[in-house]
Design an enzyme around this catalytic site. Structure first.
Site, PDB file in Angstrom:
ATOM      1  CG  HIS A  71      -1.383 -10.336   5.783  1.00  0.00           C
ATOM      2  ND1 HIS A  71      -1.398  -9.415   4.779  1.00  0.00           N
ATOM      3  CD2 HIS A  71      -1.944 -11.456   5.266  1.00  0.00           C
ATOM      4  CE1 HIS A  71      -1.965  -9.929   3.697  1.00  0.00           C
ATOM      5  NE2 HIS A  71      -2.316 -11.169   3.975  1.00  0.00           N
ATOM      6  CG  ASP A 103       3.054  -2.862  11.595  1.00  0.00           C
ATOM      7  OD1 ASP A 103       2.280  -3.741  11.197  1.00  0.00           O
ATOM      8  OD2 ASP A 103       2.764  -1.655  11.638  1.00  0.00           O
TER       9      ASP A 103
HETATM   10  C1  GDG Z   1      -1.786  -5.914   8.667  1.00  0.00           C
HETATM   11  C2  GDG Z   1      -0.418  -6.036   9.350  1.00  0.00           C
HETATM   12  C3  GDG Z   1       0.682  -5.431   7.197  1.00  0.00           C
HETATM   13  C4  GDG Z   1      -5.801   3.482   8.267  1.00  0.00           C
HETATM   14  N1  GDG Z   1      -6.631   4.452   8.673  1.00  0.00           N
HETATM   15  C5  GDG Z   1      -7.506   4.655   7.673  1.00  0.00           C
HETATM   16  C6  GDG Z   1      -7.185   3.782   6.630  1.00  0.00           C
HETATM   17  N2  GDG Z   1      -6.134   3.068   7.033  1.00  0.00           N
HETATM   18  C7  GDG Z   1      -5.470   2.080   6.186  1.00  0.00           C
HETATM   19  C8  GDG Z   1      -4.070   2.542   5.827  1.00  0.00           C
HETATM   20  C9  GDG Z   1      -3.419   1.226   5.431  1.00  0.00           C
HETATM   21  C10 GDG Z   1      -4.144   0.227   6.340  1.00  0.00           C
HETATM   22  O1  GDG Z   1      -5.320   0.863   6.838  1.00  0.00           O
HETATM   23  C11 GDG Z   1      -3.294  -0.171   7.524  1.00  0.00           C
HETATM   24  O2  GDG Z   1      -2.327  -1.068   7.076  1.00  0.00           O
HETATM   25  P1  GDG Z   1      -1.043  -1.437   7.936  1.00  0.00           P
HETATM   26  O3  GDG Z   1      -0.147  -2.235   7.080  1.00  0.00           O
HETATM   27  O4  GDG Z   1      -0.432  -0.165   8.391  1.00  0.00           O
HETATM   28  O5  GDG Z   1      -1.549  -2.220   9.216  1.00  0.00           O
HETATM   29  P2  GDG Z   1      -2.600  -3.408   9.623  1.00  0.00           P
HETATM   30  O6  GDG Z   1      -4.009  -2.972   9.461  1.00  0.00           O
HETATM   31  O7  GDG Z   1      -2.215  -3.799  11.006  1.00  0.00           O
HETATM   32  O8  GDG Z   1      -2.297  -4.596   8.578  1.00  0.00           O
HETATM   33  C12 GDG Z   1       0.587  -5.106   8.689  1.00  0.00           C
HETATM   34  C13 GDG Z   1      -0.694  -5.482   6.569  1.00  0.00           C
HETATM   35  O9  GDG Z   1      -1.587  -6.340   7.281  1.00  0.00           O
HETATM   36  C14 GDG Z   1      -0.620  -5.991   5.131  1.00  0.00           C
HETATM   37  O10 GDG Z   1       0.025  -7.212   5.056  1.00  0.00           O
HETATM   38  O11 GDG Z   1       1.432  -4.418   6.553  1.00  0.00           O
HETATM   39  O12 GDG Z   1       1.867  -5.270   9.270  1.00  0.00           O
HETATM   40  O13 GDG Z   1      -0.524  -5.737  10.745  1.00  0.00           O
HETATM   41  O14 GDG Z   1      -3.678   0.909   4.103  1.00  0.00           O
HETATM   42  O15 GDG Z   1      -4.148   3.489   4.804  1.00  0.00           O
HETATM   43  N3  GDG Z   1      -7.859   3.717   5.465  1.00  0.00           N
HETATM   44  C15 GDG Z   1      -8.916   4.576   5.311  1.00  0.00           C
HETATM   45  N4  GDG Z   1      -9.278   5.453   6.294  1.00  0.00           N
HETATM   46  C16 GDG Z   1      -8.615   5.532   7.478  1.00  0.00           C
HETATM   47  O16 GDG Z   1      -8.961   6.356   8.340  1.00  0.00           O
HETATM   48  N5  GDG Z   1      -9.608   4.556   4.144  1.00  0.00           N
END
Ligand code: GDG
Length: 470
Positions: A157, A365
């Site tokens: 990821h 990322d």
């Molecule tokens: C890893 C990789 C890759 C955030 N704040 C809240 C909340 N979130 C949710 C967002 C989003 C998720 O968390 C974050 O996803 P990201 O993709 O931005 O980042 P990582 O957590 O680092 O994920 C990344 C991912 O895996 C998938 O392969 O894209 O590059 O690092 O969905 O909405 N959700 C809730 N409350 C919050 O306050 N419910």
């Protein structure tokens, strides 16, 4: 259809009440397992003084969940240690804070062995096994040692780092060799796949056999880029749920005569939050006429708090947001609203929709799902503008966003000014192209393309003796 066994470090199925956990991986896997019969296996999130190997089985929202507790030392050495103090910073290009501690590597191997031993009895002959992320790279090797012959796939990821970074890791060769015990290895983008290929061809005499196969260590693995997506249909649906609409109204009421800029990220140094705050500060300095027309809301739920680097960045962001507000605030206006709370998904949808700008500026990322969620939540008649870092995997397929270098406060400032003053026609044109792609390349198509490739691989050309021997 074969059963699917999904393995990830943390297992967090949807609770059904909207209170899903934070983190891209959990979001994606919950959606992926909805369609397949199978098991989701991983760590329970709990520790015991000694490892027992006892399996906890439950059924949550139609998904069979199997978890195991780890020993306290595993938490320190495997999870907080090798996963989050070694591999995470290294793979996000933060050599300066990468810890190379031998006990971490040993804990990582031990925890993977324990996961394999606990999972082994659950695997039936036709099952497909899909293992996720950097915590579990050696899991297939351990399962093969226990005699598992099933087709096994691995999806990374996070970014795959450049060759010269990878070789700073002691025992990097063993880690890469373990990837050749999979049948299929997936990356988020072509760029990460190329970096992997470069390591294999220049460091261990491996070779690319064809578009989809790489040979090294006497084995051949199928590889591919499988960019992850969001559940766009679900997101577009929840944006008109009562709670999302209420949140939208609350945000709209708080930003009368103002435009909102929003950032949503786990509090993590890879997300570029400090640089983003500095870019916003630059914008306030450079654009006095727009200054009082904006409000920057940063939602940053805390994560990995037991790792020092996370406590440090938290302290720096508290200071920085305070400084910017101290410098620019007025009796009726604070430019930055910075909150560390976790919100429900439907509330986030309402916040995204109320924001004129989605500001997504990670320094590195793997993909970044927030960029895609922001697009999915917009009002088609009056959409906002996405400002996106060129170093997010998402930037590959989201060229209609305003793409910036997150290290440059000037670029962030200029993109903000442009986004805030962009005519509706241009906003709609850009958003439409992004929205179509976010819907087409969603989490279902990601899951299906990976699982189909895992279930039914094309035959590779025969490897040359030289590659097989290396
Ligand atoms: C890893 C990789 C890759 C955030 N704040 C809240 C909340 N979130 C949710 C967002 C989003 C998720 O968390 C974050 O996803 P990201 O993709 O931005 O980042 P990582 O957590 O680092 O994920 C990344 C991912 O895996 C998938 O392969 O894209 O590059 O690092 O969905 O909405 N959700 C809730 N409350 C919050 O306050 N419910």
């Amino acid at each position: 259809m074969s059963r699917l066994i999904v393995v990830s470090n943390r297992v967090t199925p949807p609770s059904g009440d909207g209170e899903e956990s934070v983190g891209g991986l959990a979001m994606a896997l919950a959606a992926a397992l909805r369609e397949y019969s199978g098991i989701w296996f991983g760590w329970s999130g709990r520790t015991t003084p000694e490892f027992t190997g006892h399996l906890h089985m439950s059924r949550v929202q139609g998904v069979t969940v199997a978890t195991v507790d780890l020993e306290e030392a595993d938490l320190e050495e495997y999870y907080n240690g090798y996963a989050n103090k070694t591999l995470w910073p290294l793979f996000h290009y933060r050599l300066d804070i990468t810890a190379y501690d031998r006990s971490f590597g040993e804990g990582y191997e031990r925890a993977n062995r324990r996961f394999a031993e606990t999972l082994r009895p659950l695997i039936e002959p036709d099952d497909l096994v899909w293992i996720h992320d950097y915590h579990l790279i050696p899991l297939a090797r351990e399962l093969r040692r226990l005699g598992v012959k099933n087709r096994m796939g691995f999806f990374l990821h996070i970014p795959w780092p450049a060759h010269q970074l990878m070789v700073t890791l002691p025992r990097h060769r063993q880690l890469v060799q373990a990837m050749f015990d999979y049948d299929l290895v997936g990356f988020q983008t072509d760029g990460y796949l190329q970096a992997f290929e470069e390591y294999v061809t220049s460091e261990v005499d491996g070779m690319r056999l064809d578009d989809e196969h790489i040979a090294a260590f006497g084995k051949t693995v199928r590889v591919g880029a499988f960019p992850i997506g969001v559940d766009a249909a679900d997101f577009s649906r929840i944006v008109s749920s009562p709670r999302a609409l209420r949140t939208y109204d609350v945000m709209a009421a708080h930003t009368v005569f103002r435009k909102m800029i929003v950032g949503v990220d786990r509090l993590d140094y890879s997300k570029g939050l400090e640089e983003r705050f500095l870019g916003f500060e630059r914008f306030l300095v450079d654009n006095p006429e727009l200054r009082r027309e904006v409000l920057f809301l940063q939602i940053a739920p805390l994560s990995r708090e037991s790792v020092d680097a996370y406590q440090e960045i938290r302290a720096r962001l508290d200071a920085l947001s305070g400084r910017i507000n101290g410098e620019f605030a007025d009796i009726d206006w604070n430019p930055v609203r910075y909150v560390n709370k976790t919100y429900r998904r439907d509330e986030l949808a309402g916040v995204y929709r109320a924001a004129r700008v989605g500001l997504v500026t990670p320094l590195r990322d793997g993909m970044n799902l927030v960029a895609k969620e922001y697009i999915a939540a917009q009002n088609p008649e009056d959409p906002g503008v996405l400002v996106l870092s060129r170093f997010a995997g998402a930037a590959d397929r989201m060229r209609e966003a305003l793409i910036v270098n997150p290290n440059s406060p000037e670029e962030i400032s200029e993109a903000l000014a442009r986004a805030l003053t962009m005519e509706r026609e241009e906003r709609i044109r850009r958003w439409r192209a992004l929205f179509d792609r976010v819907c087409r390349e969603d989490v279902e198509s990601w899951r299906d393309s990976f699982v189909n490739a895992l279930a039914d691989p094309p035959r590779p050309k025969a490897a040359t003796p030289q590659a097989l021997a290396s």
